[in-house]
Design a protein around this motif. Structure first.
Motif, short mmCIF file in Angstrom:
data_model
loop_
_atom_site.label_atom_id
_atom_site.label_comp_id
_atom_site.label_asym_id
_atom_site.label_seq_id
_atom_site.Cartn_x
_atom_site.Cartn_y
_atom_site.Cartn_z
N ASN A 378 76.31 94.82 -8.43
CA ASN A 378 76.92 93.50 -8.85
C ASN A 378 76.85 93.44 -10.14
OD1 ASN A 378 76.97 90.47 -9.47
ND2 ASN A 378 76.60 90.48 -7.19
N ILE A 379 78.20 93.01 -10.61
CA ILE A 379 78.20 92.98 -12.17
C ILE A 379 77.43 91.98 -12.92
CG2 ILE A 379 80.48 91.32 -12.21
CD1 ILE A 379 81.56 93.12 -14.48
N GLY A 380 76.84 90.93 -12.15
CA GLY A 380 76.07 90.00 -12.70
C GLY A 380 74.60 90.39 -12.99
N LYS A 381 74.56 91.71 -12.28
CA LYS A 381 73.28 92.29 -12.56
C LYS A 381 73.16 93.76 -13.32
CE LYS A 381 71.34 90.43 -8.23
NZ LYS A 381 70.75 90.64 -6.82
N ILE A 382 74.45 93.83 -13.92
CA ILE A 382 74.54 95.01 -14.61
C ILE A 382 73.73 95.12 -15.92
CG2 ILE A 382 76.30 96.34 -16.17
CD1 ILE A 382 76.39 97.12 -13.21
N SER A 383 72.68 96.30 -16.18
CA SER A 383 72.34 96.60 -17.39
C SER A 383 72.64 98.01 -17.97
CB SER A 383 70.78 96.67 -17.18
OG SER A 383 70.55 97.82 -16.46
N VAL A 384 72.70 97.88 -19.26
CA VAL A 384 72.93 99.24 -20.09
C VAL A 384 72.12 99.59 -21.23
CG1 VAL A 384 75.62 98.43 -19.67
CG2 VAL A 384 74.28 97.53 -21.64
N THR A 385 72.19 100.73 -21.62
CA THR A 385 71.41 101.10 -22.84
C THR A 385 72.38 101.61 -23.89
OG1 THR A 385 69.86 101.93 -21.38
CG2 THR A 385 69.79 102.79 -23.44
N PRO A 386 72.74 100.49 -24.72
CA PRO A 386 73.79 100.85 -25.87
C PRO A 386 73.21 101.64 -26.88
CG PRO A 386 73.46 98.43 -25.40
CD PRO A 386 72.46 99.33 -24.77
N ASP A 387 74.16 102.62 -27.55
CA ASP A 387 73.80 103.46 -28.62
C ASP A 387 73.53 102.66 -29.74
OD1 ASP A 387 74.80 105.08 -31.14
OD2 ASP A 387 74.64 106.69 -29.27
N PRO A 388 72.55 102.89 -30.75
CA PRO A 388 72.40 102.32 -31.58
C PRO A 388 73.52 102.04 -32.66
CG PRO A 388 70.82 103.85 -31.61
CD PRO A 388 71.66 104.14 -30.60
N LYS A 389 74.58 102.68 -32.67
CA LYS A 389 75.78 102.66 -33.34
C LYS A 389 76.46 101.38 -33.04
CE LYS A 389 77.64 106.59 -32.21
NZ LYS A 389 78.79 107.75 -32.23
N MET A 390 76.17 100.57 -31.87
CA MET A 390 76.66 99.29 -31.48
C MET A 390 76.29 98.22 -32.52
SD MET A 390 76.35 97.00 -28.04
CE MET A 390 74.89 96.33 -28.74
N ASP A 391 75.17 98.52 -32.99
CA ASP A 391 74.64 97.12 -33.90
C ASP A 391 75.51 96.73 -35.07
OD1 ASP A 391 72.54 97.70 -32.21
OD2 ASP A 391 70.94 97.81 -33.88
N GLU A 392 75.82 97.86 -35.77
CA GLU A 392 76.89 97.66 -36.85
C GLU A 392 78.39 97.11 -36.41
OE1 GLU A 392 78.95 100.01 -40.77
OE2 GLU A 392 77.67 101.17 -39.31
N ARG A 393 78.72 97.69 -35.35
CA ARG A 393 79.88 97.19 -34.64
C ARG A 393 80.01 95.54 -34.41
NH1 ARG A 393 84.07 99.87 -31.89
NH2 ARG A 393 83.59 101.69 -32.89
N ILE A 394 78.77 95.07 -33.72
CA ILE A 394 78.62 93.69 -33.57
C ILE A 394 78.47 92.80 -34.74
CG2 ILE A 394 77.14 92.06 -32.46
CD1 ILE A 394 78.92 93.45 -30.53
#
Length: 407
Positions: A378-394
């Motif tokens: 269920n997409i409402g319960k999706i969890s991810v493990t983002p790469d640390p490179k995401m921080d700068e993008r956000i």
């Protein structure tokens, strides 16, 4: 399972190969293609593949048909996208998504080819489409396998190269241009087949839960002051997206791609030079404001530095490409989509770029070994493990929208 193969800029995994047995409906489709292509004798090599996060809702296969016809030795390379069973994607009507893509390849692409052929548009100035084959069921998309011709994709975590962005924006302008040409040349068809197309998103409780889930990752990327700003924006994310897809009164509309991002645009290189791009994946087609496709492409696919250097130029390129394309049909861009309206719509809908960025970036930056199973969970319960490179993008995304007065 074979080891991953590195193919240009995208990770490609062969899940099973050689004598892999296709499901019976897919094999029936291949048999039909073998007959239509005129093979007298042939053999096939089938592979089940993964794009390591580039596709979430389909089983993917490659099929190589090698043999002889009455005139020559021949090889046909095929890519298959097949609907998964029991998909739990509650925010999308998956059956309608496949119907939409089948509509594009079986009907609309043929019309678009005919329109461009009659206008004698040079090869380098056309809207590019992948060759498709008839399928024996509505849950399957069968295309020429352009990987065999050297096409690949930009990895989902990377900032798109400038040349890729330029070629992609040109193609987007031509795609929108073809919609307006179709409306002019085939008004009844357009009225019956294109205008009724609505975005397939379901803005329900699961969509809100997905927003809340993704915010737990994006909030951690910024300092406390910006977290407060994001928390002020979060309650209106769903309404922002919904408004931009469905509230088009007074806006100049056309057929929109709906999922125009780097993973859905194939590219070909000559050494380090990107020479050609071909858009794919038409499952989210809808009739709406074309600026939304442009915004959707820019914000998940670029970083702050790229936008600072190139965003204004890409807006100019989109509009000039539209102008040049419509000229082939004796249509003036200022009559079809005045620049003033383009700029007004861009400013009006820019907040959706922030929403797209916040929702898509955590998924795009998910590590390959932790890709969520969108088909089963269920997409409402999706969890991810983002790469640390995401921080700068956000941080760059939030910084831009703070500067523009949206946060």
């Amino acid at each position: 399972m074979e080891a991953p193969e590195k193919c240009c800029d995208t990770q490609f995994k062969v899940l099973s190969s050689g004598d892999y047995i296709l499901p019976p409906p897919l094999q029936a489709s291949i048999d039909k293609i073998v007959e239509k292509e005129g093979y007298i004798s042939h053999k096939t090599i089938n592979r089940s593949i993964s794009t390591s996060g580039g596709n979430f809702l389909a089983e993917l296969y490659e099929v190589d048909i090698k043999g002889t016809t009455a005139d020559e030795d021949k090889e046909t390379n095929i890519f298959i996208k097949n609907k998964m069973d029991d998909i739990q994607m509650t925010i999308l009507d998956i059956a309608e998504c496949y119907n939409m893509e089948n509509f594009f390849y079986r009907h609309l692409s043929i019309l678009y080819d005919d329109i461009q052929n009659k206008a004698n548009i040079p090869v380098g100035e056309r809207y590019n489409m992948v060759k498709s084959y008839d399928a024996t069921n509505p849950n399957t998309i069968i295309l020429e396998n352009l990987a065999k011709k050297g096409f690949t994709t930009v990895h989902r975590m990377e900032v798109v190269p400038l040349k890729f962005a330029q070629l992609s924006v040109q193609q987007l302008a031509r795609f929108h241009g073809l919609s307006w040409v179709l409306e002019k040349q085939h008004p009844e068809y357009f009225k019956k087949k294109i205008r009724p197309l609505k975005a397939t998103y379901q803005f329900n409780d699961d969509y809100q839960k997905f927003i809340d889930s993704m915010s737990t990752y994006t909030d951690k990327c910024v300092d406390m002051d910006k977290q407060v700003r994001l928390n002020n924006f979060k309650p209106v994310v769903m309404e922002t997206v919904k408004k931009n897809y469905f509230e088009n009164a007074g806006s100049r509309c056309c057929l929109c791609h709906g999922d125009y991002r780097a993973n859905n645009i194939l590219m070909k290189k000559d050494g380090d030079n990107i020479t050609e791009v071909i858009p794919v994946d038409y499952q989210l087609l809808y009739y709406g404001c074309p600026v939304l496709d442009f915004i959707y492409f820019i914000f998940p696919c670029t970083d702050q530095e790229f936008r600072r250097k190139h965003l204004d130029d890409l807006k100019d390129l989109y509009y000039e490409s539209l102008r040049k394309f419509l000229k082939y049909f004796n249509m003036e861009v200022e009559s079809v989509y005045p620049r003033r309206e383009f700029e007004t719509e861009y400013k009006k809908r820019l907040d959706c770029g922030l929403a797209f960025g916040l929702l898509l970036t955590p998924v795009l930056f998910t590590n390959d070994d932790d890709i969520p199973d969108f088909a089963k969970d269920n997409i409402g319960k999706i969890s991810v493990t983002p790469d640390p490179k995401m921080d700068e993008r956000i941080r760059g995304l939030v910084g831009d929208f703070q500067k523009w007065g949206i946060l």
